[in-house]
Write a protein that holds these residues in place. Structure first.
Motif, mmCIF file in Angstrom:
data_model
loop_
_atom_site.group_PDB
_atom_site.id
_atom_site.type_symbol
_atom_site.label_atom_id
_atom_site.label_comp_id
_atom_site.label_asym_id
_atom_site.label_seq_id
_atom_site.Cartn_x
_atom_site.Cartn_y
_atom_site.Cartn_z
ATOM 1 N N GLY A 133 1.472 2.397 -9.088
ATOM 2 C CA GLY A 133 1.080 3.712 -8.597
ATOM 3 C C GLY A 133 1.531 4.822 -9.530
ATOM 4 N N ARG A 134 2.762 4.740 -10.012
ATOM 5 C CA ARG A 134 3.277 5.761 -10.942
ATOM 6 C C ARG A 134 2.476 5.769 -12.240
ATOM 7 N N PHE A 191 2.640 1.732 -3.351
ATOM 8 C CA PHE A 191 1.671 2.186 -4.345
ATOM 9 C C PHE A 191 1.467 3.696 -4.245
ATOM 10 N N TRP A 192 1.270 4.203 -3.019
ATOM 11 C CA TRP A 192 1.016 5.631 -2.855
ATOM 12 C C TRP A 192 2.277 6.469 -2.995
ATOM 13 N N GLU A 238 -1.197 7.025 -11.790
ATOM 14 C CA GLU A 238 -1.272 8.470 -11.575
ATOM 15 C C GLU A 238 -0.889 9.244 -12.833
ATOM 16 N N ASP A 266 0.832 -1.205 0.000
ATOM 17 C CA ASP A 266 0.000 0.000 0.000
ATOM 18 C C ASP A 266 0.866 1.254 0.000
ATOM 19 N N SER A 273 -7.911 1.815 -9.176
ATOM 20 C CA SER A 273 -7.268 2.152 -7.908
ATOM 21 C C SER A 273 -8.078 1.622 -6.731
ATOM 22 N N GLY A 325 4.498 5.863 -5.281
ATOM 23 C CA GLY A 325 4.530 6.045 -6.732
ATOM 24 C C GLY A 325 3.537 7.089 -7.202
ATOM 25 N N ARG A 326 2.336 7.092 -6.620
ATOM 26 C CA ARG A 326 1.320 8.071 -7.029
ATOM 27 C C ARG A 326 1.724 9.493 -6.659
ATOM 28 N N TYR A 327 2.204 9.669 -5.434
ATOM 29 C CA TYR A 327 2.583 11.019 -5.003
ATOM 30 C C TYR A 327 3.754 11.557 -5.829
ATOM 31 N N THR A 374 -6.963 -1.408 -4.063
ATOM 32 C CA THR A 374 -6.972 -1.133 -2.632
ATOM 33 C C THR A 374 -7.812 -2.169 -1.885
ATOM 34 N N PHE A 394 4.058 -2.709 -7.439
ATOM 35 C CA PHE A 394 3.081 -1.784 -6.862
ATOM 36 C C PHE A 394 3.581 -0.344 -6.901
#
Length: 843
Positions: free
Chosen positions: A683-684, A524-525, A687, A521, A823, A527-529, A827, A679
């Motif tokens: 995430g990357r 994953f986040w 996003e 988790d 997403s 990568g998104r941020y 999750t 993961f």
């Protein structure tokens, strides 16, 4: 020798060190000369000079920052980002004195382990009145659920530490025992890594003993606890979580020793066995190194309100299927009261005297000691027999007559609830502050680990200093500092590494599936941020480039496009009057870069990245952590007030893009292609696809304009200008741009490329590999990929009756909705353990 004495005296004079006359000083003798074992260090410092020393200390501070060394001071605004306070002057101990300390700590650890073995076993010490039962049975740290079963090899204290202080006559005292989950050894290791790189030549010349053998002994001891005869056991380090004061140390030790860092929620008990919950299934755990209080470890048999433990853990340990270090219940001897009985217990159990005395201690539950305490209250420190987090020691010397009388009345009512100790006059050591040496009080914490039937002591320790000379309280929570501790030898220290060859052959393994859902988790986040920040930076950079070209029509069109994108993405506030919009655009863009308080600014996103990365300290390489740490400096400066402010902002954004690219490159080249990497990249990719879709909607589908300046700005924001120019030269067409940034599967910036990568990653995840039919997340990813592969760019740019590109807008909305569904599904399936298909059974 005379030259060395002269040089060391000159160093002390040059650096203006003047210790107080009424305390024992570690470096300077009462004669004003440096003590013999300090003279080599002072000579080296004198030869170095203050300027070079200062330069080296700047390098040491840079190392601390790049390593991300922190200490969580509770209720501090800086919280988890508070830097670790290290002083550059090491504390020096000569070999013979250290040998005496080492022997005393080895004896004390053996004694305390023997006492615990009796208290959780036959309890002969209580029956023979060697130790009052009133100190044991009512004690909250006496875990009745653990009475009667013996840990592996009879070891309760696998690690032990003691806080030492030097008395005014030069002798050492033990002022506290740490038997629960001794902390600080990791910080001692980090202090050594920094000090040895800051003063490598001095370190070698003084023949400082190394620490690696101590940690090797600890690792070997833990491996020997494995219940089954296994060559490659799974050892985990159980942490209370990232808000614990020493979480950095937990992550450091897990990485250094090769253990998996886990929280209570990462473990489960099935059939009296402990398992690590991973995306690939349940993996058996052989040894748990706990770094939280034992009472929190099992809500079934210990503290029922604990949210940090593992239900059923005590029974698993009782069954012999898992070992815990230190053993559950070892915190029983960490309080002050048992220290009053250690001299007699040492003679009774080991048939020898204590080699290092405990600070004078009186338990008030006995008439004689209580009478002495009552008569000498003004000279003593009063503590509760069973300490609680909300209680503090009371210094009798600081109480007036009425308060002293009130305290004595409380003690008379319940004398067995109080213990008194002599107030310690702590010796002093020099610290480097404001370009000079100042004295500070200190406490030395030393460490021992079980080694066969005895204990091995770390050749050094964690030296902690007070925050001022006026304070006798040495506490990191109260602003104290730390030092490296150098134990000198007569000959060069042997080169030793934990990476020595294994003694036994181990089967080759390429497994990458020991990934707890919590870690997946966070990856994953992260990568998104990271991708969210990159998108915002690229859009803003394109805007800044066009602010200085507003009079040019093509630049003006690009500026409008960028404005609409930032509005849609939530980085700018909507203005009702267009003329006011233009007047405030520059100010708002600069605010995104320089405003550290705004939740819309890039600094807020970097804080989110920092928080998530902190949870992954044991999973992120040192190089990747250094890259992430740069963001703090890049978005932590005031808005320039001169005419070049746009240039400064542009430079910051350029550097941020380079930093983001460096992180992506480090991940691609440095992470094993397991589920963790997947993961992070999922995430990357997710996003990036979302940001690109929203950018095209705001800048093209909803704008009603397709001017050259607008298209050029979109290419700049999507980092696709070079590719577009190489294909189409100077021709600017909306359909060609859409094909490149939306549908071109060869363009790593296009939405189509992201959907292909997502589908490939999801096909390799555990749920997809295990099931015959495609799970929901795989179907969504496949649908997104097919949706774009079947799209026709000519249809997308065909205007409806009102001149709008409805087909493009509809497609982009469907893609964005599908990405959000993906997403949420990931999750639910992998991070929340909410559906039946993820209830993995034990192997």
């Amino acid at each position: 020798m005379n030259d060395r004495v002269t040089t060391s005296r000159e160093a002390a004079e040059e650096w203006a060190y003047h210790p107080p006359a009424f305390f024992y000083d570690e470096m300077m003798a009462p004669s004003g000369l440096a003590r013999p074992h300090w003279q080599p260090l002072l000579s080296e410092l004198a030869s170095m000079g203050q300027d070079q020393f200062h330069s080296r200390w700047v390098e040491g501070q840079r190392l601390l920052h790049s390593h991300g060394v922190t200490y969580n001071v509770y209720d501090d605004p800086q919280s988890i980002s508070r830097p670790w306070p290290l002083d550059p002057i090491p504390f020096v101990l000569e070999k013979n004195e250290w040998n005496r300390i080492e022997a005393a700590i080895e004896q004390r650890a053996t004694l305390l382990n023997t006492i615990l073995s009796d208290l959780y076993g036959p309890q002969r010490l209580l029956r023979e009145h060697q130790l009052p039962a009133e100190l044991i049975h009512p004690h909250p740290a006496f875990l009745r659920a653990c009475h009667g079963f013996k840990p592996a090899r009879g070891i309760y204290l696998h690690s032990y530490s003691a806080d030492l202080a030097r008395s005014p006559d030069g002798n050492w005292w033990v002022i506290a025992d740490r038997t629960q989950a001794p902390s600080g050894a990791g910080y001692a290791l980090e202090n050594r890594l920094v000090a040895s790189r800051m003063l490598p030549d001095v370190f070698d010349k003084l023949h400082v003993q190394r620490l690696a053998t101590f940690f090797q002994t600890y690792r070997d001891t833990l491996r020997s606890l494995v219940p089954a005869n296994r060559e490659n056991p799974r050892i985990v380090l159980l942490t209370p979580g990232p808000y614990n004061e020493t979480y950095f140390e937990h992550a450091l030790l897990a990485r250094y020793l090769g253990f998996t860092l886990v929280e209570g929620g990462d473990l489960t008990v099935r059939d009296n066995r402990v398992f690590l919950k991973t995306l690939g299934g349940l993996l058996p755990v052989d040894v748990i190194v706990r770094r939280q209080d034992d009472s929190f470890c099992d809500p079934l048999e210990l503290r029922e309100d604990s949210m940090l433990g593992v239900a059923g853990l005590v029974q698993a340990v009782r069954s012999g299927n898992c070992a815990i270090a230190n053993a559950l219940g070892s915190g029983l001897l960490e309080t002050a009261a048992p220290a009053a009985f250690l001299p007699g217990l040492c003679r009774h159990l080991l048939d020898e005297d204590l080699k290092m005395p405990t600070i004078a201690t009186w338990w008030c539950g006995q008439p004689g000691p209580f009478s002495y305490v009552a008569s000498n209250l003004q000279n003593l420190v009063i503590k509760p027999t069973f300490p609680r987090p909300d209680t503090q020691p009371v210094f009798g010397a600081k109480l007036n007559a009425s308060k002293r009388r009130a305290l004595l009345d409380r003690m008379l009512a319940q004398p067995d609830r109080f213990v008194a100790q002599e107030q310690v006059s702590l010796s002093t050591v020099p610290v480097w502050e404001n370009g000079r040496l100042d004295p500070r009080h200190f406490v030395l914490r030393v460490y021992a680990v079980a080694n066969g039937d005895s204990y091995s002591v770390m050749p050094g320790g964690l030296t902690r200093v007070s925050n001022s000379l006026d304070s006798l309280v040495v506490s990191m929570q109260r602003g104290g500092g730390s030092k490296d501790t150098w134990v000198m030898a007569d000959h060069p220290a042997s080169e030793f590494s934990l990476l020595r060859p294994a003694r036994v052959a181990i089967e080759v393994s390429r497994a990458t599936f020991d990934l707890p859902s919590r870690v997946a988790d966070n990856l994953f986040w992260l990568g998104r941020y990271m991708e969210r920040l990159e998108a915002a930076v690229r859009v803003s950079r394109a805007m800044l480039r066009r602010l200085s070209q507003e009079t040019v029509f093509s630049a003006h069109g690009g500026l409008q496009a960028g404005e609409q994108v930032l509005l849609a993405l939530g980085y700018l506030k909507a203005e009702s009057a267009p003329d006011k919009r233009a007047a405030t655009l520059e100010k708002e863009l600069l605010s995104l870069i320089f405003d550290v308080k705004s939740t819309r600014a890039f600094g807020a996103t970097t804080q989110q990245i920092r928080r998530v990365a902190w949870l992954l300290r044991d999973r992120i390489s040192i190089d990747a952590w250094r890259i992430l740490s740069r963001f703090e400096r890049q978005f932590n400066s005031e808005t320039p007030r001169d005419a070049l402010r746009l240039n400064v902002a542009q430079e910051i954004l350029d550097q941020a893009v380079v930093t983001l690219s460096a992180f992506a490159g480090t991940v691609m080249e440095g992470m094993t292609r397991g589920d963790g990497w997947r993961f992070l990249d999922i995430g990357r990719r997710l996003e990036r696809a979302l940001q690109m879709t929203e950018l095209l909607r705001a800048g093209l589908a909803s704008s009603g304009e397709t001017g050259g300046g607008q298209l050029d700005a979109l290419l700049d924001m999507t980092d696709s200008t070079l590719t577009y120019r190489s294909r189409y030269l100077s021709s600017m067409q909306a359909d060609l741009l859409l094909d490149l940034v939306l549908l071109d599967e060869a363009n790593p910036r296009s939405v189509a490329f992201q959907t292909i990568q997502l589908a490939e990653h999801i096909d390799q995840l555990p749920a997809t590999r295990e099931l015959v039919r495609r799970p929901a997340e795989a179907r969504i990813a496949l649908s997104l990929r097919n949706m774009l592969q079947l799209a026709d760019v000519g249809d997308l740019v065909r205007a409806d009756g009102e001149g709008n590109w409805t087909n493009l807008d509809t497609l982009l909305m469907r893609v964005a909705g599908g990405l959000r569904d993906l997403s949420e599904t990931l999750t639910r399936v992998y991070f929340n353990h909410a559906i039946a298909s993820r209830q993995l059974s034990a192997p």
